[in-house]
Design a protein around this motif. Sequence first.
Motif, short mmCIF file in Angstrom:
data_model
loop_
_atom_site.label_atom_id
_atom_site.label_comp_id
_atom_site.label_asym_id
_atom_site.label_seq_id
_atom_site.Cartn_x
_atom_site.Cartn_y
_atom_site.Cartn_z
N MET A 216 0.87 -1.18 0.00
CA MET A 216 0.00 0.00 0.00
C MET A 216 0.90 1.23 0.00
N LYS A 217 0.32 2.34 -0.36
CA LYS A 217 1.08 3.59 -0.36
C LYS A 217 0.25 4.67 0.31
N ILE A 218 0.93 5.50 1.09
CA ILE A 218 0.26 6.64 1.70
C ILE A 218 0.12 7.75 0.66
N LEU A 219 -1.12 8.18 0.46
CA LEU A 219 -1.38 9.34 -0.40
C LEU A 219 -1.91 10.47 0.46
N PRO A 220 -1.41 11.68 0.25
CA PRO A 220 -1.86 12.82 1.05
C PRO A 220 -3.05 13.52 0.40
N PHE A 221 -4.16 13.59 1.10
CA PHE A 221 -5.33 14.31 0.61
C PHE A 221 -5.52 15.56 1.47
N ARG A 222 -5.46 16.71 0.82
CA ARG A 222 -5.63 17.97 1.53
C ARG A 222 -7.10 18.28 1.70
N GLY A 223 -7.48 18.63 2.90
CA GLY A 223 -8.85 19.07 3.19
C GLY A 223 -8.83 20.57 3.44
N GLU A 224 -9.49 21.32 2.57
CA GLU A 224 -9.46 22.78 2.66
C GLU A 224 -10.72 23.29 3.35
N TYR A 225 -10.55 24.28 4.20
CA TYR A 225 -11.64 24.80 5.03
C TYR A 225 -11.82 26.31 4.84
N PHE A 226 -13.02 26.74 5.16
CA PHE A 226 -13.29 28.15 5.44
C PHE A 226 -13.77 28.23 6.89
N LYS A 227 -13.72 29.43 7.45
CA LYS A 227 -14.33 29.71 8.74
C LYS A 227 -15.48 30.69 8.55
N LEU A 228 -16.48 30.57 9.41
CA LEU A 228 -17.53 31.58 9.42
C LEU A 228 -17.00 32.84 10.09
N LYS A 229 -17.36 34.00 9.53
CA LYS A 229 -17.05 35.25 10.19
C LYS A 229 -17.66 35.25 11.59
N PRO A 230 -17.00 35.90 12.55
CA PRO A 230 -17.52 35.87 13.93
C PRO A 230 -18.99 36.24 14.04
N GLU A 231 -19.44 37.22 13.26
CA GLU A 231 -20.83 37.66 13.37
C GLU A 231 -21.81 36.65 12.76
N LYS A 232 -21.29 35.59 12.09
CA LYS A 232 -22.16 34.57 11.50
C LYS A 232 -22.11 33.22 12.23
N ARG A 233 -21.35 33.16 13.30
CA ARG A 233 -21.21 31.89 14.03
C ARG A 233 -22.53 31.40 14.63
N TYR A 234 -23.47 32.33 14.83
CA TYR A 234 -24.75 31.94 15.40
C TYR A 234 -25.51 30.96 14.51
N LEU A 235 -25.13 30.86 13.24
CA LEU A 235 -25.80 29.96 12.31
C LEU A 235 -25.57 28.48 12.65
N VAL A 236 -24.51 28.21 13.41
CA VAL A 236 -24.14 26.82 13.74
C VAL A 236 -24.03 26.69 15.25
N LYS A 237 -24.83 25.80 15.82
CA LYS A 237 -24.79 25.59 17.27
C LYS A 237 -23.68 24.61 17.65
N ASP A 335 -19.68 35.86 1.29
CA ASP A 335 -19.04 36.86 2.14
C ASP A 335 -18.98 36.46 3.61
N ASP A 336 -19.72 35.40 3.96
CA ASP A 336 -19.70 34.92 5.35
C ASP A 336 -18.48 34.06 5.63
N LEU A 337 -17.74 33.69 4.59
CA LEU A 337 -16.65 32.73 4.72
C LEU A 337 -15.29 33.40 4.59
N ILE A 338 -14.37 33.03 5.46
CA ILE A 338 -12.99 33.50 5.37
C ILE A 338 -12.08 32.27 5.34
N PRO A 339 -10.95 32.34 4.62
CA PRO A 339 -10.07 31.17 4.51
C PRO A 339 -9.58 30.70 5.87
N ALA A 340 -9.44 29.39 6.01
CA ALA A 340 -8.96 28.78 7.24
C ALA A 340 -7.84 27.80 6.90
#
Length: 404
Positions: A216-237, A335-340
């Motif tokens: 077997m071989k290890i393959l690297p898979f990158r998982g890319e994220y955004f963060k919610l802007k602080p004023e939009k965090r209320y959308l996710v509990k 516009d609610d998303l910023i790079p993470a």
Amino acid sequence: MYDFAIVGGGIVGLSTGMAIYNRFPNARVVVIEKESKVAEHQTGHNSGVIHSGIYYKPGSFKARFARQGSQSMTEFCQIHGIDHDICGKVIVATKEEEMPLLQNLYTRGLENGLAITKIGQNELKEIEPHVKGLGAIRVPQAGIVNYRQVSETFAEIIKEHGGEIKLNTKVEKIHEESDGVTIETNRGTLKTNMVINCAGLHSDRVAAAAGYKTDMKILPFRGEYFKLKPEKRYLVKNLIYPVPNPKFPFLGVHFTRMISGEVDAGPNAVLSFKREGYKKTDFNAKDLAEALSYSGLWKMAGKFAKEGFDEYVRSFSKKQFTKSLQQLIPEIQEDDLIPAPAGVRAQALKDDGNMVDDFHIIMGRRSVHVCNAPSPAATASIEIGKEVVRRIPVQSHLLEAAII
């Protein structure tokens, strides 16, 4: 001369060191880590979720160790005062065709011994008011924690028992001999009775350095994220996941409240051009050539061509990434998303193009190789460490001093 040398200072290597002292109180242990700090790669770049084990095949290591690990990790955090929150999560069906898949997942969760419940739209709205779904599974066992903090505590426990952690030390060669193992590093040579390979993104290379072919071989898979802007965090509990696509071996983009209070959105899953490639521009010629010359990669690409293409589209199009998130929370806007920061998953792939779908441990003559430990390895780390140590043969000529 050490009894055990552990290659890799991530959460699995450190939990293994801790487990060694539980079984062999007088062992001489050294952890060899090439970075300047522990938990610098997969452990320090993951989403911090304490997983329940709902997704995994009943009876598999992943299913058993995630379920047991969610409990042992929670207990560890309670004992050592590590911030954590067993907040629960919901897995949401947003389309009619996902409802049978949701039922299948619910059945699997019950088979895995989880106390989960199916809920309708009204209950879902009470838990996550901004989510749009036809139905969901509520998983109360899921939670959040900072795994870097957990790993640092593991490291302190090892040192309290007299173990050593050698940082900035890269393993170059391993020689298994009749009277022990010689490990050559960039900072000199050391001897040990047994070596334990927990090198994550480089576990296949460390196994090869010790003379073992893993198929077997290890393959690297990158998982890319955004963060919610602080004023939009209320959308996710808390934690919001989609029903996973059974045709694709990743979970899909989801929302994760972090222990810091931030909210991550993602990830996608794209092949990284470097084993530790956290940015799109990261590149290593050796890593990429190894991946592209591996027949298993092309066989896998053929199976998941459409899904893989969609992942790359999301990687370069914030608009498409946002559309994926809107399936769960329609209010989300670009516009609610910023790079993470991104993470990289060390996924073992077989020659036939199939991903190794369970934790995989290979026993050598004087070595143990943890050759596949992607998610939920952080959740399961205490249990993986116990399993590695359970497999160590107690031979009087090998570990006599360690077990007294």
